[in-house]
Enzyme design. Structure first.
Site, PDB file in Angstrom:
ATOM      1  N   PRO A   1       0.977  -1.243  -0.253  1.00 47.01           N
ATOM      2  CA  PRO A   1      -0.172   0.247   0.152  1.00 47.01           C
ATOM      3  C   PRO A   1       0.768   1.447  -0.423  1.00 47.01           C
ATOM      4  O   PRO A   1       2.137   1.666   0.884  1.00 47.01           O
ATOM      5  CB  PRO A   1      -1.148   0.032   1.696  1.00 47.01           C
ATOM      6  N   GLU A   2       0.408   1.598  -1.067  1.00 45.84           N
ATOM      7  CA  GLU A   2       0.792   3.399  -1.316  1.00 45.84           C
ATOM      8  C   GLU A   2       0.644   4.144  -0.266  1.00 45.84           C
ATOM      9  O   GLU A   2      -0.851   3.900  -0.031  1.00 45.84           O
ATOM     10  CB  GLU A   2       1.526   4.094  -2.608  1.00 45.84           C
TER      11      GLU A   2
ATOM     12  N   HIS B   1      -5.147 -14.765   8.961  1.00 42.77           N
ATOM     13  CA  HIS B   1      -4.940 -13.750   8.756  1.00 42.77           C
ATOM     14  C   HIS B   1      -5.750 -12.066   9.448  1.00 42.77           C
ATOM     15  O   HIS B   1      -4.859 -11.529   8.873  1.00 42.77           O
ATOM     16  CB  HIS B   1      -3.764 -13.350   7.081  1.00 42.77           C
TER      17      HIS B   1
ATOM     18  N   ARG C   1       1.421 -10.999   5.464  1.00 42.78           N
ATOM     19  CA  ARG C   1       2.881 -10.708   6.130  1.00 42.78           C
ATOM     20  C   ARG C   1       3.994 -10.263   7.741  1.00 42.78           C
ATOM     21  O   ARG C   1       4.168  -9.792   7.756  1.00 42.78           O
ATOM     22  CB  ARG C   1       3.946 -10.641   5.159  1.00 42.78           C
TER      23      ARG C   1
ATOM     24  N   ARG D   1      23.881  16.942  -2.484  1.00 40.83           N
ATOM     25  CA  ARG D   1      23.629  16.373  -1.595  1.00 40.83           C
ATOM     26  C   ARG D   1      24.123  15.296  -3.283  1.00 40.83           C
ATOM     27  O   ARG D   1      23.727  15.961  -4.486  1.00 40.83           O
ATOM     28  CB  ARG D   1      21.864  16.630  -1.832  1.00 40.83           C
TER      29      ARG D   1
END
Ligand code: ZN
Length: 270
Positions: A2-3, A91, A110, A151
């Protein structure tokens, strides 16, 4: 995984069913997530009303009258509303039962997700050092330009750094760099202000578009035993290594940057 857009869609999907509801019971069938779910979660949350569901980066903050449940979906977690008496499947680790007769059910095959309790979530170790939200005015190209000076790292891992801006995962970094025409290997400190202004706008546009598309999946958060769907969006580069660029037709290249697969067009991105 999931983003940010999926997490925001989850927030929008579950919030109307939680806000104003009193929690009647919390059932934890397996505490072993990324960190153990607190033993006293039921004692702390039961009897309280849920005031609001917020999001910070990819954390969902379920604010009760006193205290906040911090949820992270990890790699494979999801939250949805089910009738409280619906038998749990494998789960399905946690149920937060509500006076409505529904339960907020957390599923995570997971178990990389998290469910933690805090009375001051924004000061929590997981949240306190996070950069600004990408869809707010606190994030813009001037910030990227200023933070990038000096950077030497590549621009792609730079924009994926949560201290710079939150919620730009591999998919959205890849797509925003393609849209902005910037080679993901370019040194962050050597990119011009003008290009960072464009990049910030593309990050906002692509994330906002993904969240908008997620709106069509809101009904998936209630009932059933399936997972809330991930929304289809047109991808120009992510996951398309070796395939033709949709703009110029040449084969997209794939390299590894910061341990992540990075796809780009050697012609369209400079
Ligand atoms: Zn191209």
């Amino acid at each position: 995984m999931p983003e940010l857009p999926e997490v925001e869609t989850t927030r929008r999907g579950i919030a109307p069913h939680l806000q104003g509801q009193r929690v009647t019971r919390v059932i934890v069938r397996d505490r072993r997530l990324r960190w153990p779910i607190p033993e006293d979660l039921d004692a702390r949350l039961s009897g309280q009303r849920i005031v609001e569901v917020q999001r910070r980066a990819k954390y969902l903050l379920i604010n009760a009258e006193v205290g906040t449940l911090i949820c992270h979906l990890g790699m494979s977690g999801n939250l949805r509303l089910v009738p409280a008496d619906q038998p749990p499947l494998k789960h399905e680790h946690v149920d937060i039962e509500l006076e409505s007769g529904m339960a907020l059910r957390y599923t995570d095959p997971r178990r990389f997700g998290a469910m933690l309790w805090s009375t001051d979530p924004h000061a929590h170790d997981l949240l306190k050092s996070l950069g600004p939200e990408p869809l707010t005015d606190l994030f813009d190209g001037e910030r990227l330009y200023a933070l990038s000076r000096g950077r030497v790292m590549a621009i792609k891992p730079f924009i994926m750094d949560n201290a710079v801006v939150v919620g730009v995962g591999n998919i959205y970094a890849t797509e925003a760099l393609f849209a902005a025409g910037i080679d993901p290997r370019r040194e962050a400190g050597g990119v011009s202000r003008a290009r960072y202004l464009r990049l910030a706008l593309e990050i906002k546009r692509i994330l906002a578009n993904a969240i908008e598309r997620g709106g069509t999946t809101l009904r998936d958060f209630i009932g059933g035993d399936g997972q809330p769907g991930y929304f289809q969006q047109e991808l120009f580069a992510y996951g398309r290594g070796g395939e033709p660029c949709k703009v110029c037709g040449r084969a997209l290249r794939e390299v590894r940057l910061g341990q992540r697969a990075s796809v780009f067009c050697g012609t369209c991105q400079k």
